[in-house]
Structures are given as structure tokens and as C-alpha cells.
Write an enzyme that holds these catalytic residues in place. Structure first.
Site, mmCIF file in Angstrom:
data_model
loop_
_atom_site.group_PDB
_atom_site.id
_atom_site.type_symbol
_atom_site.label_atom_id
_atom_site.label_comp_id
_atom_site.label_asym_id
_atom_site.label_seq_id
_atom_site.Cartn_x
_atom_site.Cartn_y
_atom_site.Cartn_z
ATOM 1 N N MET A 1 0.714 -1.439 -0.112
ATOM 2 C CA MET A 1 0.057 0.108 -0.066
ATOM 3 C C MET A 1 0.850 1.226 0.095
ATOM 4 O O MET A 1 0.377 2.271 0.253
ATOM 5 C CB MET A 1 -0.775 -0.139 1.230
ATOM 6 C CG MET A 1 -1.815 -1.279 1.272
ATOM 7 S SD MET A 1 -3.362 -0.915 2.074
ATOM 8 C CE MET A 1 -2.736 -0.902 3.632
ATOM 9 N N HIS B 1 9.271 -3.660 3.358
ATOM 10 C CA HIS B 1 8.688 -3.859 2.112
ATOM 11 C C HIS B 1 10.256 -4.142 1.124
ATOM 12 O O HIS B 1 10.139 -5.054 0.528
ATOM 13 C CB HIS B 1 7.967 -2.500 1.551
ATOM 14 C CG HIS B 1 6.990 -2.265 2.351
ATOM 15 N ND1 HIS B 1 6.849 -1.051 3.051
ATOM 16 C CD2 HIS B 1 5.730 -2.514 2.256
ATOM 17 C CE1 HIS B 1 5.680 -0.870 3.482
ATOM 18 N NE2 HIS B 1 4.838 -1.955 3.113
ATOM 19 N N ASP C 1 2.441 -9.635 9.102
ATOM 20 C CA ASP C 1 0.979 -9.725 9.093
ATOM 21 C C ASP C 1 0.810 -11.402 8.863
ATOM 22 O O ASP C 1 0.266 -11.715 7.708
ATOM 23 C CB ASP C 1 0.413 -8.884 7.797
ATOM 24 C CG ASP C 1 0.853 -7.632 7.896
ATOM 25 O OD1 ASP C 1 0.276 -6.912 9.111
ATOM 26 O OD2 ASP C 1 1.671 -6.922 7.225
ATOM 27 N N ALA D 1 4.068 3.890 0.965
ATOM 28 C CA ALA D 1 4.797 4.318 2.169
ATOM 29 C C ALA D 1 5.813 3.403 2.603
ATOM 30 O O ALA D 1 6.040 2.743 3.662
ATOM 31 C CB ALA D 1 3.818 4.575 3.302
HETATM 32 P P1 AMP Z 1 1.304 -3.287 3.351
HETATM 33 O O1 AMP Z 1 2.019 -2.007 2.583
HETATM 34 O O2 AMP Z 1 1.569 -2.714 4.967
HETATM 35 O O3 AMP Z 1 0.147 -3.751 3.221
HETATM 36 O O4 AMP Z 1 2.472 -4.173 3.330
HETATM 37 C C1 AMP Z 1 3.116 -4.601 2.189
HETATM 38 C C2 AMP Z 1 3.401 -6.095 2.562
HETATM 39 O O5 AMP Z 1 4.771 -5.871 3.374
HETATM 40 C C3 AMP Z 1 2.726 -6.814 3.284
HETATM 41 O O6 AMP Z 1 3.045 -8.224 2.897
HETATM 42 C C4 AMP Z 1 3.414 -6.952 4.802
HETATM 43 O O7 AMP Z 1 3.245 -8.022 5.592
HETATM 44 C C5 AMP Z 1 4.726 -6.759 4.327
HETATM 45 N N1 AMP Z 1 5.372 -5.940 5.374
HETATM 46 C C6 AMP Z 1 5.197 -4.844 6.078
HETATM 47 N N2 AMP Z 1 6.028 -4.521 7.097
HETATM 48 C C7 AMP Z 1 7.037 -5.514 7.167
HETATM 49 C C8 AMP Z 1 8.041 -5.936 7.894
HETATM 50 N N3 AMP Z 1 8.648 -5.340 8.918
HETATM 51 N N4 AMP Z 1 8.769 -7.185 7.445
HETATM 52 C C9 AMP Z 1 8.421 -7.906 6.538
HETATM 53 N N5 AMP Z 1 7.145 -7.480 5.854
HETATM 54 C C10 AMP Z 1 6.610 -6.521 6.062
#
Ligand code: AMP
Length: 290
Positions: A40, A47, A161, A42
Site C-alpha cells: 500500500m 517492504h 501480518d 509508504a
Molecule cells: P502494506 O504496505 O502494509 O500492505 O505491506 C505490504 C507487504 O509488506 C505485506 O505483505 C506486509 O506484511 C509486508 N511488510 C510490512 N512490514 C513488514 C516488515 N517489517 N517485515 C516484513 N514484511 C513487512
């Protein structure tokens, strides 16, 4: 579509479904292993670790950046979600991915599009599912659609997650999608705090206090050798209650069914914790039994 070449890597950006599909046709030889990293935006080092893993194990890496409205259960969270498109592209140029897709809402949800729907059963009735009704339906809806648009061979999701990974694996099995889900370890800072875009909202003091999550998970892992799941859970709750964080839940679960464990351990049992530092909701988990 634009081609950018600074630092080391060329990253192709696409801002519409047409641009995206034209690029795929032009750039990806038949038979390539396509790796998808849905985000998403940011973007941070968490990521980035997914993108690096994708690069090592796929031929062509697509990152999508889409803030999906259907998975938000709090409209303020949706409208306050950080948008850092230029910084995201800069980070991806440093790491190197092949194509970054910023779809518009109509690319994801055209008028005639209907998600078939999925009964997630207990996976959607516990922890995040119970506390955020509709969240995982929204996650499945967007990921299913991203799979339709990108046709990945592999898709990379963060274990940060954990419940989301379980839900997505369930969806892939349910619809028998020919996609391999690759769970990726949680990236942490050097003290153990799981990286998250929400950490930007923590004061320095709160960042220190938030370390109690990692400490609790690590201690629980040691305790799990000698105590029952219920006993480990009680000690973990006590540890967080003694801190300044406000505990929402601690659960020890079967990693596939997410059923709570009480007396007996199962392989790869997982502890999942959610707690608040001020008004920032922190989520973390760890495998506490091998
Ligand atoms: P999001 O942008 O929050 O939807 O996250 C995108 C992907 O990055 C998802 O698969 C999250 O689980 C992963 N993600 C976010 N933070 C972390 C982290 N600290 N370590 C590993 N994966 C992450």
C-alpha cells in the site's frame, strides 16, 4: 509509462491498467517467473526485504502500490494513510524491481467487476478478523484482483501480518490458483522493533516502550520449552500489562487453522500480539515452537 535510470536500476512505472499490460507484454518473455509484491506504499525497509527476496527468486518483479479502501474498517485510517509515491519510486530504484504499478481505483474495481467472495471460516473470526470485521474480505478482494491483473508465478507477503498470510494461502487453495505464496520473515530494527509505517508516529520514548513486544515474544519462545501454551500466554500478558503499552490481545495459535492452543503444543505454534503505544496500534508475532 516512463523509464527512469538513476543510481543503479531501471524501474518502469505504470499508472494505468493499459500501461501496465502493454509493459508486461513487451518486457516479459513467455515462461518467465513473475514475482509479485503487493503493497500500500509508504515503503520502508520491511517492504524492501520482500522485494529483495522476490528478486532472488523470480525473473521479473512487479511491485504494486494501491491503498485498498475495501480493507479499511476505520475511514480516518484510510484518509490519513501516508502517500509517498516519489520516495517509494526512489527506494525501488535503489533496490531494483522491474515494474511498479500504481493502479487507479477503476483499474482495480471496474464497474463490471465482481469478487466471487470467499468463506474464510474461523480464519476471519479470530484476532484481526474478529476485531476488524470485513477487513480480510477486503484483503482477499484486492489480492484476488491483483493476481488477475498480474498473473504472478509467486507472490511475496510479510509474516509481520501473519494472519494475512494464512488468509491468502487459504484463498489460493480455495480457488486453486496456480500461484506460490512466499512468506517472508519480519524485518526489525537492530533492537527488535518490527518495521512499520506506523512507527513514524511513535515518539523516541514510545519506540523504546514498544520493544516490550519483541522482548515478550522472545521470552515466550524460551518459556515454550518448559510450560504449556496457557501458562506461556499468562506470563506474556503479565509482561505487557506491566509495561506502558495497552494490551489488546495475546494469542498462541496453530499456524494453519489459527485455533488457540491451551494445553498442547503443535509444530510451529505462533504467538500473536497487538498492543497500543499511545494511539498507535502495534502488531507483532513470532514462531515460539519449532
Ligand atoms: P502494506 O504496505 O502494509 O500492505 O505491506 C505490504 C507487504 O509488506 C505485506 O505483505 C506486509 O506484511 C509486508 N511488510 C510490512 N512490514 C513488514 C516488515 N517489517 N517485515 C516484513 N514484511 C513487512
Amino acid at each position: 509509462m516512463s523509464l527512469t535510470n538513476t543510481n543503479k536500476h531501471i524501474v518502469i512505472t505504470a499508472y494505468s491498467r493499459e500501461e501496465f499490460q502493454t509493459t508486461l507484454k513487451k518486457q516479459v518473455p513467455v515462461g518467465s517467473i513473475i514475482g509479485l509484491v503487493p503493497t500500500m506504499g509508504a515503503l520502508h525497509e520491511g517492504h524492501a526485504s520482500l522485494v529483495r527476496t522476490a528478486k532472488q527468486t523470480s525473473d521479473f518483479v512487479i511491485v504494486t502500490v494501491f491503498v485498498n479502501p475495501t480493507q479499511f474498517t476505520n475511514l480516518d485510517d484510510l484518509s490519513n494513510y501516508p502517500k509517498t509515491e516519489e520516495k517509494d519510486i526512489e527506494l525501488l530504484k535503489k533496490i531494483g524491481c522491474d515494474l511498479v504499478f500504481f493502479p487507479k481505483i477503476n483499474d482495480i474495481y471496474p464497474d463490471d467487476y465482481q469478487f466471487p467472495g470467499i468463506d474464510l471460516g474461523f480464519l476471519d473470526q479470530t484476532m484481526e478478523g474478529e476485531l476488524r470485521p470485513g477487513h480480510f474480505q477486503g484483503v482477499c478482494q484486492v489480492v484476488y484482483r491483483l493476481f488477475q491483473l498480474t498473473h504472478p508465478t509467486k507472490a511475496y507477503f510479510g509474516l509481520k501480518d501473519f494472519q494475512q498470510v494464512s488468509v491468502i494461502q487459504f484463498m489460493v487453495d480455495y480457488f486453486q490458483l496456480p500461484i506460490k505464496i512466499i512468506p517472508c520473515e519480519t524485518s526489525r530494527n537492530n533492537k527488535g522493533l518490527a518495521l512499520s509505517s506506523r512507527n513514524l508516529r511513535l515518539t523516541e520514548e514510545q519506540k523504546k516502550e514498544a520493544l516490550v513486544l519483541y522482548k515478550t515474544l522472545s521470552e515466550s519462545k524460551s518459556n515454550a520449552i518448559k510450560l504449556t501454551p496457557s501458562e506461556v500466554k499468562s506470563l506474556a500478558e503479565e509482561c505487557i500489562r506491566k509495561s506502558t503499552l495497552k494490551l489488546e490481545y495475546v494469542e498462541i495459535v496453530n499456524p494453519i487453522t489459527l485455533e488457540n492452543l491451551t494445553n498442547e503444543w503443535c509444530a510451529h505454534a505462533r504467538m500473536c500480539i497487538v498492543a497500543y503505544a499511545g494511539d498507535v496500534r502495534l502488531i507483532d508475532n513470532m514462531e515460539i515452537r519449532e
